[in-house]
Design an enzyme around this catalytic site. Sequence first.
Site, mmCIF file in Angstrom:
data_model
loop_
_atom_site.group_PDB
_atom_site.id
_atom_site.type_symbol
_atom_site.label_atom_id
_atom_site.label_comp_id
_atom_site.label_asym_id
_atom_site.label_seq_id
_atom_site.Cartn_x
_atom_site.Cartn_y
_atom_site.Cartn_z
ATOM 1 N N GLY A 71 58.064 -8.555 -27.158
ATOM 2 C CA GLY A 71 58.819 -7.558 -26.351
ATOM 3 C C GLY A 71 60.216 -7.274 -27.418
ATOM 4 N N CYS A 326 74.256 -22.937 -22.217
ATOM 5 C CA CYS A 326 75.220 -23.876 -22.553
ATOM 6 C C CYS A 326 75.038 -23.573 -24.217
ATOM 7 C CB CYS A 326 74.528 -25.103 -22.376
ATOM 8 S SG CYS A 326 75.998 -26.321 -22.437
HETATM 9 C C1 PLP Z 1 62.810 -8.356 -20.095
HETATM 10 C C2 PLP Z 1 62.413 -9.028 -21.726
HETATM 11 N N1 PLP Z 1 62.537 -8.040 -22.580
HETATM 12 C C3 PLP Z 1 62.082 -8.710 -23.752
HETATM 13 C C4 PLP Z 1 61.750 -9.944 -23.866
HETATM 14 C C5 PLP Z 1 61.280 -10.517 -25.348
HETATM 15 O O1 PLP Z 1 60.123 -10.456 -25.248
HETATM 16 P P1 PLP Z 1 59.347 -11.329 -26.516
HETATM 17 O O2 PLP Z 1 59.556 -12.874 -26.117
HETATM 18 O O3 PLP Z 1 57.923 -11.255 -26.591
HETATM 19 O O4 PLP Z 1 59.931 -11.174 -27.870
HETATM 20 C C6 PLP Z 1 61.729 -10.853 -22.879
HETATM 21 C C7 PLP Z 1 61.473 -12.347 -23.007
HETATM 22 O O5 PLP Z 1 61.982 -13.000 -22.498
HETATM 23 C C8 PLP Z 1 62.045 -10.359 -21.740
HETATM 24 O O6 PLP Z 1 62.029 -11.040 -20.398
#
Ligand code: PLP
Length: 388
Positions: A71, A326
């Site tokens: 992501g 934190c």
């Molecule tokens: C809304 C959102 N975007 C992006 C990410 C990042 O994804 P990744 O862990 O695959 O880099 C996350 C992960 O926590 C997320 O919840």
Amino acid sequence: MTRVYMDHNATTPLAEVVADRITAVLREEFGNPSSVHHFGQRAKAVVDEARSAVAELIGGDPSEVIFTSGGTESDNFALRGAAEALEPSGRRHLVSSGIEHEAVLNTLKALGRRGWQITMMPVGASGLVTAEALTASLTDQTAVVSIMHANNEIGTIQPVAELTRLAKARGAVVHTDAVQTAGKVPVNVKALGVDLLSISAHKFYGPKGVGALWVRRGLRLLPFMTGGKQERGRRSGTENVAAIAGMGVAARLAMAKMAEEAARLAALRDRLEQRILQTVPGTAVNGDPDTRVPNTSNISFDRIEAESLLIALDLEGVAVSTGSACSSGTLEPSHVLKAMGLPAHRTQNSIRFSLGTVNSEADVDRVVAVLPGVVDKLRSLTRTPVRG
Ligand SMILES: Cc1ncc(COP(=O)(O)O)c(C=O)c1O
């Protein structure tokens, strides 16, 4: 000790069929998908099948799916790639919301340092971006608008289709981070109308370190990984074939189980939420109670520091998470709850319960059984006066 995992928005356990597929591909499909010979073509077929599955999950065409490392990379690629492609047009303005994931927030900050003008829209008390806020932010200079589909902390689902129409009417490219919706609720790129959409496999029982960016056909995007021109020249580097195969299986599994699992999780989530509100005084649910993903509940506990509650629950075998972090001894408030305008004490005392396939009614009952005692104990240790 029986442990209860209620942190599925952070990550999900690998589904068994996904693990089996990854193992089989690692063992048997060692070819490089770019090689023209038999071994390469077998590996390419594995990647192609996964691409079709991922495209189907989000209602796109396989040719529009670019595999990434997750992501974070998808968000970076979408924002940097679209912004840089539009740079020659003179559009130098980017719009987003204050509740985005750090992958978007920090990418925008980096672009801001390079001269891009950034507008961060406010959100309402339930965490929703309004049409009015977007209309007030858009200018003829707006290059890219990025609004997450669902928020990772509170689960609120944004009216992305409506917001996209407004942004596109002003000529902007629209990106949505669908990392917290893909695999959980129906996501359809055509219905949303967006140009770019990010997803990540480990949020829907796939492996970590693999994700995808869906790019509407015809959209110009400047690649930031240059090299051997894999992924149609948009994301160079030999594909992580096994992880991609795992993502494909996870996508198919999600499609097969989505309706049933969403209903099951929503019922469990509602049961958990109601019983916490009934049995623990000084609690309140954050986010929009109606428009949210089925597995997430974010609850504030008066006169409690979220970190302390998280640690106390972990000692009882219950794994949850907090939006606040934190760092260097000081408790940072949740940027999401802060952007929603919640008072300072509410932004540092919220816990996120995020449910998934491993959870049952027994898990909910276990959490509800330990929580009142843990909260009472923590409250008896704090000298903060009771808020009226
Ligand atoms: C809304 C959102 N975007 C992006 C990410 C990042 O994804 P990744 O862990 O695959 O880099 C996350 C992960 O926590 C997320 O919840």
